[in-house]
Design an enzyme around this catalytic site. Sequence first.
Site, PDB file in Angstrom:
ATOM      1  N   PRO A 144       0.768  -1.202   0.004  1.00 17.36           N
ATOM      2  CA  PRO A 144      -0.034  -0.161  -0.069  1.00 17.36           C
ATOM      3  C   PRO A 144       0.798   1.269   0.106  1.00 17.36           C
ATOM      4  CG  PRO A 144      -0.817  -1.451   1.636  1.00 17.36           C
ATOM      5  CD  PRO A 144       0.353  -1.931   1.059  1.00 17.36           C
ATOM      6  N   GLU A 145       0.351   2.383  -0.934  1.00 19.53           N
ATOM      7  CA  GLU A 145       1.007   3.443  -1.091  1.00 19.53           C
ATOM      8  C   GLU A 145       0.261   4.501  -0.255  1.00 19.53           C
ATOM      9  OE1 GLU A 145       2.788   4.219  -4.927  1.00 19.53           O
ATOM     10  OE2 GLU A 145       2.903   1.972  -5.286  1.00 19.53           O
ATOM     11  N   LYS A 184       3.401   6.382   4.217  1.00 16.03           N
ATOM     12  CA  LYS A 184       2.928   4.859   4.323  1.00 16.03           C
ATOM     13  C   LYS A 184       2.739   4.417   5.851  1.00 16.03           C
ATOM     14  CE  LYS A 184       5.648   3.635   0.094  1.00 16.03           C
ATOM     15  NZ  LYS A 184       6.567   2.651  -0.174  1.00 16.03           N
ATOM     16  N   HIS A 187      -7.125 -14.797   9.907  1.00 12.35           N
ATOM     17  CA  HIS A 187      -5.808 -14.175   9.749  1.00 12.35           C
ATOM     18  C   HIS A 187      -5.532 -12.850  10.695  1.00 12.35           C
ATOM     19  CE1 HIS A 187      -5.505 -16.283   5.636  1.00 12.35           C
ATOM     20  NE2 HIS A 187      -4.702 -16.759   6.494  1.00 12.35           N
ATOM     21  N   ARG A 239      -0.261 -12.626   5.412  1.00 13.85           N
ATOM     22  CA  ARG A 239       1.181 -12.895   5.357  1.00 13.85           C
ATOM     23  C   ARG A 239       2.183 -12.616   6.470  1.00 13.85           C
ATOM     24  NH1 ARG A 239       1.799 -11.106  -1.224  1.00 13.85           N
ATOM     25  NH2 ARG A 239       0.079 -12.637  -1.838  1.00 13.85           N
ATOM     26  N   LYS A 262      20.932  14.546  -6.980  1.00 13.77           N
ATOM     27  CA  LYS A 262      20.811  13.060  -7.171  1.00 13.77           C
ATOM     28  C   LYS A 262      21.481  12.586  -8.447  1.00 13.77           C
ATOM     29  CE  LYS A 262      18.905  11.893  -3.366  1.00 13.77           C
ATOM     30  NZ  LYS A 262      19.546  10.947  -2.115  1.00 13.77           N
ATOM     31  N   ARG A 301      13.458  -2.924  -9.155  1.00  6.90           N
ATOM     32  CA  ARG A 301      12.136  -3.063  -9.030  1.00  6.90           C
ATOM     33  C   ARG A 301      11.686  -2.849 -10.622  1.00  6.90           C
ATOM     34  NH1 ARG A 301      10.297  -0.672  -4.240  1.00  6.90           N
ATOM     35  NH2 ARG A 301       8.315  -1.247  -5.063  1.00  6.90           N
TER      36      ARG A 301
END
Length: 305
Positions: A2-3, A67, A118, A137, A183, A293
């Site tokens: 989730p973002e 997040k 769960h 999980r 950067k 990614r």
Amino acid sequence: MPELPEVESVRRGVHEWTAGSTITGAEVLDPRILGTTSQRRIDASAVSGFVSAVTGAHICRAERRGKFMWLSLGEGADLSAADPVTSPVPRPELGILVHLGMSGQLRIQSPGEDIHRHTRAVLHLDSDRELRFVDQRIFGHIGVQPLVHGYGRLVPASAVHIAADPLEPAFDPERVVAELKKKRTAIKAALLDQTLISGIGNIYADEALFRAGVHPLAVPARTRKSRLVAVLESATKVMSDALAVGGTSFDALYVNVNGESGYFERSLTVYKRHGTPCKRCGSTIVREKIGGRSSHFCPRCQRRR
């Protein structure tokens, strides 16, 4: 994972149902939920310590940075309507940090409802509701932490290094652009650096770069400032658009507190659309590994300069 839009959707629901409530009790059904993915051997004292710390605590508000989400705890003062940044009333010193991980859910339910298999932890509230942490999980975790100052507000101690996100008042786009300009890594990797700008993950980095017309391998130090500004503006806009429809859900693992999914998947332009025509120019969307990614982009709309 989730973002920002997904976590903010959950935060809003949690705040609506819990702010102003008192925690009358707690259960830890699986002690592993109290540790991070690298710390899963939890002794009994950690469980009793968590239960003792939260029982009787007053939930002032549900808050978020990037997040990370947490419940600010007080001793009875109703801070639910107060501004978490500028409020002149005494501020809480402890918080329940909740990291959803890849499969964590916070569900508001009545005490009589069946416990999902769960379910890892339960907070009992005086409002005759329960806040249940469900995690298939066990990639998420929950725990009590002191709140400390970080980037202009109080945040959990483990999140003090996390930068402000584009949807909070402390966000300074000029500072972020200036840092980005230093950067020499791929801009996609820079956007995922939560110490530079928080809340952006794989989905919204790809979508923001497409909207700004910037290739994910572009080097910020060699990119015009105006294009970096466009990327940040696009990130803010795409996450706001996603938030308006509850975020992005690809499966049943991400839902809000009522069990509902988000619908932004229907509006995605490049993410997970490799092999399909670009909605803007008709070229084929490609997928490429960047920094370990998967990145999705249009080779024509996002030419590498």
